[in-house]
Enzyme design. Structure first.
Site, mmCIF file in Angstrom:
data_model
loop_
_atom_site.group_PDB
_atom_site.id
_atom_site.type_symbol
_atom_site.label_atom_id
_atom_site.label_comp_id
_atom_site.label_asym_id
_atom_site.label_seq_id
_atom_site.Cartn_x
_atom_site.Cartn_y
_atom_site.Cartn_z
ATOM 1 N N GLU A 1 2.269 4.866 -4.340
ATOM 2 C CA GLU A 1 2.214 5.744 -5.525
ATOM 3 C C GLU A 1 3.569 6.386 -5.867
ATOM 4 O OE1 GLU A 1 -1.366 4.568 -4.106
ATOM 5 O OE2 GLU A 1 -0.050 5.869 -2.945
ATOM 6 N N ASP B 1 -9.086 3.991 -2.052
ATOM 7 C CA ASP B 1 -9.891 4.489 -0.932
ATOM 8 C C ASP B 1 -11.210 5.069 -1.427
ATOM 9 O OD1 ASP B 1 -7.801 3.739 0.652
ATOM 10 O OD2 ASP B 1 -6.960 5.742 0.854
ATOM 11 N N ASP C 1 0.853 -1.190 0.000
ATOM 12 C CA ASP C 1 0.000 0.000 0.000
ATOM 13 C C ASP C 1 0.892 1.245 0.000
ATOM 14 O OD1 ASP C 1 -2.251 1.611 0.132
ATOM 15 O OD2 ASP C 1 -3.132 0.535 1.823
#
Length: 830
Positions: free
Chosen positions: A418, A498, A415
């Site tokens: 990015e 999300d 997670d």
């Protein structure tokens, strides 16, 4: 190390001073036929078109006389190096070449690219094949390519965009972004997949831009008759993939960038998560509740609360005093544990934190331009970020999983990759932060985040996947990643990030997952129930219903939200949710067979209708444009949730032009009329407990008795549901679900076909391929739309007795023994 960055900075300044302010490839000044294509000089620039196959072209361009060739993170080496001989062509107006499937023409002045099929259909026509321009103060040359856009051309792809499936009329930026609480229309999101396919009157092609920089795609938003794409730097290097069907394009893209590996069987089961189950007792209680309420389930997740001060690769011994024993207890209950490991590493010089110390010793972290470590705030506080474009860094990262993997953890969740950085105006690492590209297929060189930002998540998940393979070479890894790039399907599954607990986000989940499937990620899901906020009980129920027919079904939510496990809201809501999860497990033979097909071909599990029915509508436009939120689960199941799931208005389900049966009742509900009759529809009155599901006529669907986990052996016969119709066929694939032994012949594969006429049906069961033993001893054959209880049956020419008939639903049931050899079942109502 600081000297390396100073030399690199000087090189950038020199390149910037020499770069042209702008170059447009305007006309053919000269050309050179090649055995596999053509090379064209235009002013100072160069354009090269090569055939990799008769249906795949690679198009590269440069503002100088040197073509870009710095390696590819996405395209497989064997595909990139493929070559196909062509027939050259030149006349007064144009130059080009032919393959057996394509005519490639480049107009001389003004220079325009045109690609046609052998029937004369123009597939791609470029009004401006290449325009290069100086980008800001860094000396990088960006580019833009513009193409004509016919009326009726539709565009699909670019990964998980939050909006309609068809991209026409919109523009998109690809720049991996932590987009907490994204909404419809939010762009950019977490992944960057610069691939799309088009459909014009039933004819399709695909285009993949092999560029990792920030890129943009405009499908007629700026100019109504033109689409364009470009990037702020890097190579102008793209691939044209000819169909002519959309399914062929998807297979071509899989040939180019690879397929996702076959997942462990347990990854297809129900998955329970939240931020966070923070202690042994809490997670053990969740496991026991799932088993006690007989809710089939396979996977439990642990978010960052299990760690010491949110530091990756640590474990809080106060919360988990005997972690190996705890994992063993979950394993005994047939649960698989997945742990989060964020991309960052806590910056703790002088502390006894092995991931930082070993990473610093190996020079595995990104640096500032002056050579110092880049440090940014994330969940652990000040953190450093691995330089995943170095092969040595990926190997180091993979080794960090050894302890958890040895203790029985089954999978890992990458997670924040990015990568996400807190307290930053860009929400990520600054553009001038420096890394190294190093490894097979690449020249070792220094690069900035401008070039590698979009592949950080992909290379993070690659490092995890490859590390797990090294640790346990015969165990299929499971990796879930939030950020990724084209080709990242080779290493990890993904999800839509999300999202929010709202009806609109439930509706958005379908086109987002369909698009990810078209782009190679057949293993994809969303946070069931929504991550941000708390769902109403009806919303959670409906989301679990739809999610039971998604590739990944993971219920997940944020810290501080209300509980949203399947039992929340009372027995009535729980019973509905359990019913749909039960169906997912009963369909596992069909589901796993579809997943195995996807791992071989790239054809996704969750499919838009046009993938199977490209010519369904009278004008040959994609059926999905008028069919609400319908989708296909595998080739044969049509799922039809309400187009606006929070509304109670009646709605129409539109059927592709083949027979369709109601999955729940088995009744034939739609028979296509001869063209040009309109497509058949059925009117649905939505209710909470009902999700319309239909089965394609002409399919044979394998199912199993209900189990509580994929680790439990089904007890009873394999069920073959036969739905008579045109081109009747099906298949079944099985293996051990965990290892790579299937690659050595330890699998089971059976093909089925049937032929039917009024009152007659013949079912042919092929001989078993592979050496894996069947778990069933007999097969329950269910023939739908059978006219009466009259049934004379033979198996391999011998009389078969003992059939039963369900008159209400017109289903005939027969039991036959399991055999590894071929079998012929003939049934007659006379």
């Amino acid at each position: 190390m600081k000297t390396t960055w100073m030399v690199w900075a000087l090189a950038v300044l020199c390149a910037g001073s020499a770069a042209a302010q702008g170059v447009v490839l305007e006309r053919v000044d000269s050309f050179r036929p090649l055995p596999t294509g053509i090379e064209i000089q235009s002013g100072p620039g160069l354009l090269c078109i090569r055939a990799l196959r008769d249906d795949v072209l690679r198009i590269t361009a440069s503002p100088t006389s040197t073509l870009p060739d710095q390696g590819s993170w996405a395209v497989l080496p064997e595909s990139r190096n493929s070559r196909f001989g062509v027939t050259p062509f030149a006349d007064a107006d144009s130059v080009g070449f032919d393959t057996p499937l394509l005519h490639v023409r480049v107009r001389r002045d003004p220079m325009e690219i045109e690609i046609q099929d052998t029937q004369g259909h123009t597939l791609l026509a470029g009004s401006q094949p290449a325009r290069f321009f100086a980008d800001d103060r860094k000396g990088d040359l960006g580019f833009r390519v513009s193409m004509h856009m016919p009326i009726g051309e539709h565009f699909f792809g670019l990964g998980e965009q939050a909006g309609p499936l068809d991209r026409r009329g919109n523009a998109y930026t690809l720049w991996n972004t932590d987009a907490y609480r994204w909404q419809g229309g939010t762009n950019p999101l977490y992944d960057s997949i610069p691939f799309f396919l088009t459909d014009t009157a039933g004819i399709s092609y695909g285009l993949y831009l092999d560029n990792t920089w920030r890129s943009e795609f405009d499908f007629g938003k700026a100019l109504r008759n033109q689409f364009s794409f470009g990037a702020e730097g890097g190579p102008l290097d793209y691939y044209f993939l000819y169909g002519p069907t959309p399914k062929r394009v998807v297979k071509d893209y899989a040939w180019l960038t690879g397929t996702a590996p076959l997942p462990p069987l347990w990854a297809l089961g129900y998955q329970q998560s939240r931020y966070s189950y923070g202690t042994e007792d809490e997670l053990r209680g969740i496991a026991d509740h799932l088993r006690g309420d007989h809710i089939p389930s396979d996977v439990l997740y642990m978010d960052i609360a299990y760690q010491v001060k949110n530091r990756p690769f640590t474990l809080d011994a106060k919360k988990f005093p005997d972690f190996p024993a705890f994992v063993s207890q979950l394993t005994d209950k047939h649960f698989h544990l997945v742990l989060i490991t964020d991309l960052h590493i806590a910056y703790l010089p002088g502390d006894d934190y092995a991931p930082f110390n070993s990473g610093a010793a190996g020079d595995h972290f990104l640096h500032n331009p002056d050579g110092s470590l880049y440090v940014g705030p994330v969940w652990p506080g000040p953190s450093v970020f691995p330089d995943f474009t170095q092969q040595s860094t990926r190997q180091w990262w993979g080794s960090l999983y050894k302890t958890f993997y040895d203790e029985g953890v089954s999978g890992f969740w990458n997670d924040m990759n990015e990568p996400s950085v807190f307290d930053s105006p860009t929400k990520t690492i600054p553009l001038d932060v420096v890394g190294q590209i190093e490894g097979p297929g690449f020249q070792t060189r220094t690069v900035t985040q401008r070039e590698i930002h979009n592949i950080m998540g992909m290379q993070n998940s690659r490092a995890t996947y490859e590390g797990l393979l090294r640790l346990k070479p015969n165990q299929r890894p499971f990796v879930l990643t939030r950020a990724t790039f084209a080709g990242g399907q080779r290493y990890a599954a993904t999800w839509t990030g999300d999202n929010s607990s709202s009806w609109s986000h439930l509706r958005l989940s379908t086109p987002m997952l369909e698009s990810l499937g078209l782009c190679g990620f057949y293993m994809a899901g969303d946070d069931i129930g929504g991550y941000a906020g708390s769902p109403s009980m009806d919303l959670l129920t409906k989301w679990i219903e739809v999610g039971s027919f998604n590739p990944i079904e993971r219920d997940h939510t944020e810290m501080g939200s209300n509980p949203q496990e399947p039992w929340v809201g009372g027995p009535a809501q729980e019973a509905i949710r359990r019913h749909f999860i039960d169906q997912r497990y009963r369909l596992l033979p069909y589901f796993y067979t579809t997943a195995e097909e996807a791992s071989q071909t790239g054809i996704p599990i969750m499919r838009p209708l046009f993938l199977e029915f490209p010519d369904a509508t009278p004008d040959r436009s994609p059926l999905d444009l008028t069919a609400g939120n319908e989708f296909l689960f595998g080739p044969d199941l049509l799922i039809a949730p309400p187009p606006y799931p929070d509304e109670l208005d009646d709605y129409d389900v539109t059927f592709p032009p083949v027979p369709w049966y109601d999955y729940w009742t088995g009744r034939l509900v739609a028979k296509p009329a001869p063209a040009p009759a309109p497509l058949q529809t059925v009117r649905i009155q939505p209710t909470l407990a009902i999700l319309p599901v239909y089965v394609r006529g002409g399919s044979i669907v394998p199912m199993q008795p209900l189990v509580q986990s994929t680790g439990q052996t089904p007890q009873g016969p394999l069920e073959l549901r036969v739905y008579p119709g045109p081109d009747c066929h099906g298949s079944l694939y099985q293996d051990d679900g965990t290892t790579f032994d299937y690659q050595r012949g330890e699998y089971l594969r059976v093909y089925y076909t049937c032929e039917s006429a009024p009152g007659r049906l013949t079912l042919k069961i092929g001989a078993q391929e592979g050496s894996f033993p069947a778990w069933w001893k007999s097969i329950e054959v269910a023939i739908y739309d059978w006219p009466s209880a009259q049934a004379h049956a033979t198996l391999n020419g011998q009389a078969l007795t003992g059939s039963t008939y369900d008159a209400a639903d017109r289903v005939l049931h027969l039991r036959i023994p399991q055999s590894t050899g071929a079998q012929d079942l003939a049934v007659s109502a006379n």
